[in-house]
Design an enzyme around this catalytic site. Structure first.
Site, PDB file in Angstrom:
ATOM      1  N   SER A  53       0.787  -1.223  -0.075  1.00  0.00           N
ATOM      2  CA  SER A  53      -0.084  -0.009  -0.066  1.00  0.00           C
ATOM      3  C   SER A  53       0.966   1.194  -0.248  1.00  0.00           C
ATOM      4  CB  SER A  53      -0.893  -0.019   1.257  1.00  0.00           C
ATOM      5  OG  SER A  53      -1.633   1.167   1.474  1.00  0.00           O
ATOM      6  N   ILE A  55       3.079   4.360   0.312  1.00  0.00           N
ATOM      7  CA  ILE A  55       4.581   4.695   0.188  1.00  0.00           C
ATOM      8  C   ILE A  55       5.423   3.173   0.068  1.00  0.00           C
ATOM      9  CG2 ILE A  55       6.358   5.702   1.101  1.00  0.00           C
ATOM     10  CD1 ILE A  55       4.592   7.727   2.517  1.00  0.00           C
ATOM     11  N   SER A 179       8.438  10.143  10.291  1.00  0.00           N
ATOM     12  CA  SER A 179       7.623  11.028   9.882  1.00  0.00           C
ATOM     13  C   SER A 179       8.075  12.560  10.356  1.00  0.00           C
ATOM     14  CB  SER A 179       6.079  10.599  10.465  1.00  0.00           C
ATOM     15  OG  SER A 179       5.359  11.592  10.664  1.00  0.00           O
ATOM     16  N   TYR A 205       1.796   7.861  17.677  1.00  0.00           N
ATOM     17  CA  TYR A 205       2.476   7.722  16.557  1.00  0.00           C
ATOM     18  C   TYR A 205       3.753   8.517  16.311  1.00  0.00           C
ATOM     19  CZ  TYR A 205       2.961   8.243  11.387  1.00  0.00           C
ATOM     20  OH  TYR A 205       3.481   8.370  10.158  1.00  0.00           O
ATOM     21  N   LYS A 209       7.757   7.419  16.238  1.00  0.00           N
ATOM     22  CA  LYS A 209       8.352   8.011  15.096  1.00  0.00           C
ATOM     23  C   LYS A 209       9.970   8.794  15.760  1.00  0.00           C
ATOM     24  CE  LYS A 209       6.136   6.454  11.674  1.00  0.00           C
ATOM     25  NZ  LYS A 209       6.536   5.648  10.651  1.00  0.00           N
ATOM     26  N   THR A 240      -2.188   8.842   0.727  1.00  0.00           N
ATOM     27  CA  THR A 240      -2.188   7.144   0.688  1.00  0.00           C
ATOM     28  C   THR A 240      -3.306   6.627   1.125  1.00  0.00           C
ATOM     29  OG1 THR A 240      -0.900   6.987   2.655  1.00  0.00           O
ATOM     30  CG2 THR A 240       0.421   7.414   0.783  1.00  0.00           C
TER      31      THR A 240
HETATM   32  N1  NAP Z   1       1.268   9.267   4.136  1.00  0.00           N
HETATM   33  C1  NAP Z   1       2.046  10.038   4.893  1.00  0.00           C
HETATM   34  O1  NAP Z   1       1.530  11.483   4.396  1.00  0.00           O
HETATM   35  C2  NAP Z   1       3.289   9.783   5.714  1.00  0.00           C
HETATM   36  C3  NAP Z   1       3.774  10.913   6.187  1.00  0.00           C
HETATM   37  C4  NAP Z   1       4.712  10.594   7.212  1.00  0.00           C
HETATM   38  C5  NAP Z   1       5.199   9.003   7.206  1.00  0.00           C
HETATM   39  N2  NAP Z   1       4.514   8.303   6.711  1.00  0.00           N
HETATM   40  C6  NAP Z   1       4.933   6.827   7.100  1.00  0.00           C
HETATM   41  O2  NAP Z   1       5.047   6.183   5.753  1.00  0.00           O
HETATM   42  C7  NAP Z   1       5.038   4.756   5.987  1.00  0.00           C
HETATM   43  C8  NAP Z   1       3.892   4.219   5.030  1.00  0.00           C
HETATM   44  O3  NAP Z   1       2.600   4.963   5.324  1.00  0.00           O
HETATM   45  P1  NAP Z   1       1.477   5.042   4.133  1.00  0.00           P
HETATM   46  O4  NAP Z   1       1.081   6.382   4.203  1.00  0.00           O
HETATM   47  O5  NAP Z   1       2.060   4.702   2.923  1.00  0.00           O
HETATM   48  O6  NAP Z   1       0.413   4.178   4.675  1.00  0.00           O
HETATM   49  P2  NAP Z   1      -0.426   2.962   4.348  1.00  0.00           P
HETATM   50  O7  NAP Z   1      -0.757   3.272   3.131  1.00  0.00           O
HETATM   51  O8  NAP Z   1      -1.468   2.576   5.409  1.00  0.00           O
HETATM   52  O9  NAP Z   1       0.623   1.721   4.209  1.00  0.00           O
HETATM   53  C9  NAP Z   1       0.904   1.364   5.345  1.00  0.00           C
HETATM   54  C10 NAP Z   1       1.438  -0.288   5.386  1.00  0.00           C
HETATM   55  O10 NAP Z   1       1.949  -0.604   6.561  1.00  0.00           O
HETATM   56  C11 NAP Z   1       1.250  -2.090   6.609  1.00  0.00           C
HETATM   57  N3  NAP Z   1       1.430  -2.366   7.970  1.00  0.00           N
HETATM   58  C12 NAP Z   1       0.778  -1.710   9.042  1.00  0.00           C
HETATM   59  N4  NAP Z   1       1.134  -2.632   9.971  1.00  0.00           N
HETATM   60  C13 NAP Z   1       1.743  -3.384   9.868  1.00  0.00           C
HETATM   61  C14 NAP Z   1       2.181  -4.750  10.460  1.00  0.00           C
HETATM   62  N5  NAP Z   1       2.051  -4.962  11.869  1.00  0.00           N
HETATM   63  N6  NAP Z   1       2.849  -5.685   9.700  1.00  0.00           N
HETATM   64  C15 NAP Z   1       3.040  -5.610   8.570  1.00  0.00           C
HETATM   65  N7  NAP Z   1       2.815  -4.481   7.634  1.00  0.00           N
HETATM   66  C16 NAP Z   1       1.821  -3.477   8.376  1.00  0.00           C
HETATM   67  C17 NAP Z   1       0.095  -1.838   5.950  1.00  0.00           C
HETATM   68  O11 NAP Z   1      -0.712  -3.139   5.886  1.00  0.00           O
HETATM   69  P3  NAP Z   1      -2.234  -3.470   5.467  1.00  0.00           P
HETATM   70  O12 NAP Z   1      -2.672  -2.919   4.232  1.00  0.00           O
HETATM   71  O13 NAP Z   1      -2.279  -4.757   5.579  1.00  0.00           O
HETATM   72  O14 NAP Z   1      -2.872  -2.398   6.299  1.00  0.00           O
HETATM   73  C18 NAP Z   1       0.393  -0.966   4.830  1.00  0.00           C
HETATM   74  O15 NAP Z   1       0.946  -1.861   3.745  1.00  0.00           O
HETATM   75  C19 NAP Z   1       4.393   4.742   7.392  1.00  0.00           C
HETATM   76  O16 NAP Z   1       5.508   4.346   8.041  1.00  0.00           O
HETATM   77  C20 NAP Z   1       3.988   6.093   7.831  1.00  0.00           C
HETATM   78  O17 NAP Z   1       3.987   6.216   9.140  1.00  0.00           O
HETATM   79  C21 NAP Z   1       3.377   8.367   6.005  1.00  0.00           C
END
Ligand code: NAP
Length: 319
Positions: A53, A55, A179, A205, A209, A240
């Protein structure tokens, strides 16, 4: 300082501009960091958590496009297979393998690492991208606050168990996807599990981080003996599934300027692939090293850091 460096720093401090697509657009236009010739990962095996999913999926695609075999590590195999099919349809040459592991659960991590060690002789990089922002307090299978377990304890344990495989690679790297939210928090060595006060998912969260970033110098030192380098990066604000689910109001407000997952993935892909190897133990955003504090209130002492490290190491059974 050059004008573009000043603007870059100003963007960072305004937060909204720096973390949005405006920031990366400016930096790519005025301060490009060309992909080096060394950004060829042919023959390398890289593991990306949360690769089904957002990033993580974009990181997997970016690394596969550079020739790596990508171990798309997911907690739900069917979601992982669906993502792999989509990525393969877009890039038929991509070498993508779905692996299953819940990175918040120690037993799962141990079994996964043992299984991988039986099937691989070397892993070149591990990208700890999996992330959660729970609506209410949730404990992991091992009884730890879920953000701490997913962002800190699980990645630590998985990396420690994979050290022999990493050490067998010529230039092994670990990347933690943190983050910018961590800038709001300090370390609380007396309440690492967030047991006091009203629980807010966004605070849990951001605290976890912060711990990822705070531990960087200790991890760099610890893993240097195996020649493993470690970096943390923050991706900015990206549109995302995770953001939509966790912060729908924020997404509605900022949607026009949110980054694409590919823009948010750029620095993690670059840190994994670029040569020469970036210095270990640093925090990055948009391919530049960044400070780990902007607010005086988030600073902590070495003693506090040591306490947090001892707690985390103890929780995963490290000596
Ligand atoms: N989007 C932003 O603006 C943003 C900003 C700062 C930091 N981040 C960081 O970027 C990273 C990716 O976030 P995203 O926005 O792409 O979110 P996302 O679309 O929710 O993707 C998160 C991924 O982590 C997986 N996951 C969660 N818990 C898990 C576990 N216990 N074991 C294995 N996989 C697990 C989810 O799996 P499922 O699909 O099965 O739930 C999903 O594939 C995260 O670390 C987030 O904190 C994102």
């Amino acid at each position: 300082m050059t004008t573009s460096a000043v603007v870059d720093e100003l963007l960072d401090r305004t937060i909204a501009l720096g973390y949005s697509r405006v920031g990366i657009g400016f930096r790519q236009r005025f301060w490009p960091t060309p992909d080096s010739d060394g950004e060829n990962l042919a023959g390398a095996t890289v593991l990306v958590t949360g690769a089904n999913s957002g990033i993580g999926r974009a990181i997997a695609a970016g690394l596969a496009a550079r020739g790596a075999t990508v171990l798309m590590t997911v907690r739900d195999r069917s979601r992982g297979e669906a993502a792999r099919r989509d990525l393969s349809a877009a890039d038929p040459d991509a070498d993508l393998v779905v692996e299953r592991c819940d990175v918040s659960a120690f037993a799962d991590i141990r079994a996964f690492a043992a299984d991988l060690s039986g099937r691989h002789s070397r892993i070149d990089a591990v990208i700890h991208n999996a992330g959660v922002l729970p609506a209410q307090r949730t404990d992991s299978a091992d009884g730890h606050e879920l953000c701490l377990a997913t962002h800190v304890l699980g990645p630590l344990l998985l990396t420690e168990l994979l050290l022999p495989l990493l050490a067998a690679a010529p230039d092994p790297r670990v990347v933690l996807v943190s983050s910018g939210g961590m800038y709001t928090q300090s370390l609380d060595a007396d309440d690492i599990e967030y047991q006091t006060g009203t629980y807010h998912g966004a605070t849990a969260y951001a605290r976890s981080k912060r711990i990822q970033v705070a531990l960087l110098p200790l991890l760099a030192q610890r893993w240097a003996g195996r020649s493993v380098t470690v970096a943390a990066m923050h991706p900015g604000w990206a549109d995302t599934p995770g953001l939509t689910q966790a912060l729908p109001g924020f997404r509605r407000l900022f949607r026009p300027i949110l980054r694409t997952p590919e823009q948010a993935a750029d620095t993690a892909v670059w840190l994994t692939a670029t040569t020469p190897t970036p210095p270990s133990g640093q925090f990055w955003h948009d391919r530049r090293m960044r400070p780990i504090h902007y607010l005086p209130t988030t600073r902590y002492t070495e003693t506090t850091l040591e306490q947090v490290w001892r707690y985390c190491a103890g929780a995963i059974g490290l000596s």
